[in-house]
Structure formats: structure tokens, C-alpha cells
Design a protein around this motif. Structure first.
Motif: not given
Length: 235
Positions: A118-123, A180-187
Motif C-alpha cells: 500500500l505504501l509503495l502503491a501510493r508513491e 495525497a488523498r487521491e494517491a491514497d485512493a488510487a493506491a
């Protein structure tokens, strides 16, 4: 007129890589941003100690390949590359050309592969969404300063010493609250598509929040901020 004013007040948006199935060609100012990212990365690597483990590097590359959105890959977007930094603080951050820096403190804190994914996916999402370009066009790429943020972790000191504004923006704010919010959702969506369990993965926010409360002033980065982690967990 009101609509025009409202639109002008909104943050800049750029199309994610692979939108509409179109091949990706970086804009002229985006190429300059990638060149800046390369200069910053070179400067940071001269100031940081790396964690050199070929097996870990291969494992992270495998996860990155699995988590990269198919649309971004097909369009010819930058592939993620991972560098592990010897730093006890909780963080990972991505530069716009696909370079992802991961702290050993973060790797030590996560408890499962799903949490790490999950952490890698958000980056990776920050890169695919071109969040650095949007931030640059909004004028958010400012000189690297750390007001009242002493003592500094090795990475924070390197970012400050190298005057690396892109790295500062990525590491401390995640390119801004909206990005950051959008990256969390996409991740999370990427994680589920790739077969990991979402409930197991999102437990990472509680893990990091618990860790961050015990660490004090050294945690200046996004993933070491207890209030932000609490907000993520609740969301």
C-alpha cells in the motif's frame, strides 16, 4: 464570471499518465522537472547512506512492477525504481521521474507485505498522476527549509543541505493534501486489483500512528505525522 473565478481558484490538474489510452509524452516543463529530480537525487545520494541488499532490491522491484497501473505502463510512463536509505524515520517519497526513496525505519515498522504494498502503491500513484507537475504549476515547489524542525534525521538533513525542493515537497506534504488523498485512493484500488487484502493493508496507518507517537521531534516527514496518519486511518 463566477464560474471562471471558481475555476481559477482551483488547484492545477493534469491528466494522469495513460488517460484515454494515449501514449505519454511529457510536457516541456515536465522534462525540466525530471531533470531537476535527477539533479536532486544525485545530490541526495552523495549525502545519504544506502542500505545495499540485492535481495531486498529485487523484491521491491517485483512489488513495483505488480503495482504499476497497466494504463501508465502501456502509455510509456516512467517505471518506478527503489532506493533504500539508512534512516530510522518513517517515510517513503517519490520524485516525478519514478525514483522512490524508502527509509529503513519504514521497512522495519510495517508488519505485512500488504502494508508495504500500500505504501509503495501510493508513491507510484504520485508518479502516474504527475503530482509534481501540478504542484510546480501551482508554485508549490519552494526552497527546502525546515523551520523549527530540529533535530533532523539523515534524510531531512540531506534534503536541506542539498537544497532539494522537490524532495522536500514529496517527503513532507506528499505534493499537497489533495494529491495525497487521491494517491491514497488510487493506491488502495491498485492494491485490490493486484490481489492483496485491503483490510490487512490499511492497518498500516494504525501501525505507523502508534510508532510515530513514540518517536518525538525527529519525525518531520509525512508518514511520521500522527495527526495525518490518524486522518488516513479514519478515512
Amino acid at each position: 464570471m463566477l464560474v471562471a473565478l471558481a475555476v481559477s481558484a482551483c488547484a492545477t490538474r493534469v491528466a494522469p499518465i495513460g488517460t484515454g489510452g494515449q501514449p505519454f509524452t511529457p510536457d516541456a516543463d515536465e522534462r525540466l522537472l525530471w531533470a531537476q529530480a535527477e539533479r536532486e537525487a544525485t545530490a541526495l545520494l552523495k549525502r545519504l547512506r544506502l542500505y545495499d541488499d540485492p535481495a531486498l532490491a529485487a523484491y521491491l522491484a517485483q512489488l513495483g512492477e505488480r503495482l504499476t497501473p497497466e494504463a501508465a505502463r502501456a502509455a510509456g510512463g516512467p517505471s518506478p525504481s527503489f532506493t533504500v536509505i539508512r534512516d530510522p524515520t518513517l517515510n517513503a517519497f517519490a520524485l516525478p521521474d519514478g525514483r522512490v526513496f524508502i527509509h529503513t525505519g519504514l521497512l522495519a515498522a510495517v508488519e505485512t507485505e500488504a502494508q508495504l504494498a500500500l505504501l509503495l502503491a501510493r508513491e507510484i500513484a504520485h508518479v502516474a498522476h504527475r503530482d509534481a507537475l501540478a504542484a510546480s504549476r501551482d508554485g508549490k515547489v519552494a526552497p527546502a527549509r525546515y523551520e523549527d524542525a530540529l533535530p533532523l534525521s539523515p534524510t531531512a538533513a540531506a534534503i536541506l543541505g542539498a537544497d532539494a525542493p522537490l524532495a522536500r515537497l514529496a517527503a513532507i506534504t506528499g505534493y499537497g493534501a489533495r494529491a495525497a488523498r487521491e494517491a491514497d485512493a488510487a493506491a488502495l484500488a491498485s492494491l485490490v486489483r493486484s490481489g492483496w487484502d485491503a483490510r490487512r493493508a490499511t492497518a498500516v496507518w494504525e501501525v505507523l500512528e502508534r510508532e510515530s507517537r513514540e518517536r518525538g521531534a525527529l519525525e518531520t516527514f509525512l508518514l511520521g505525522s500522527s495527526p495525518r496518519l490518524r486522518a488516513r486511518r479514519e478515512a
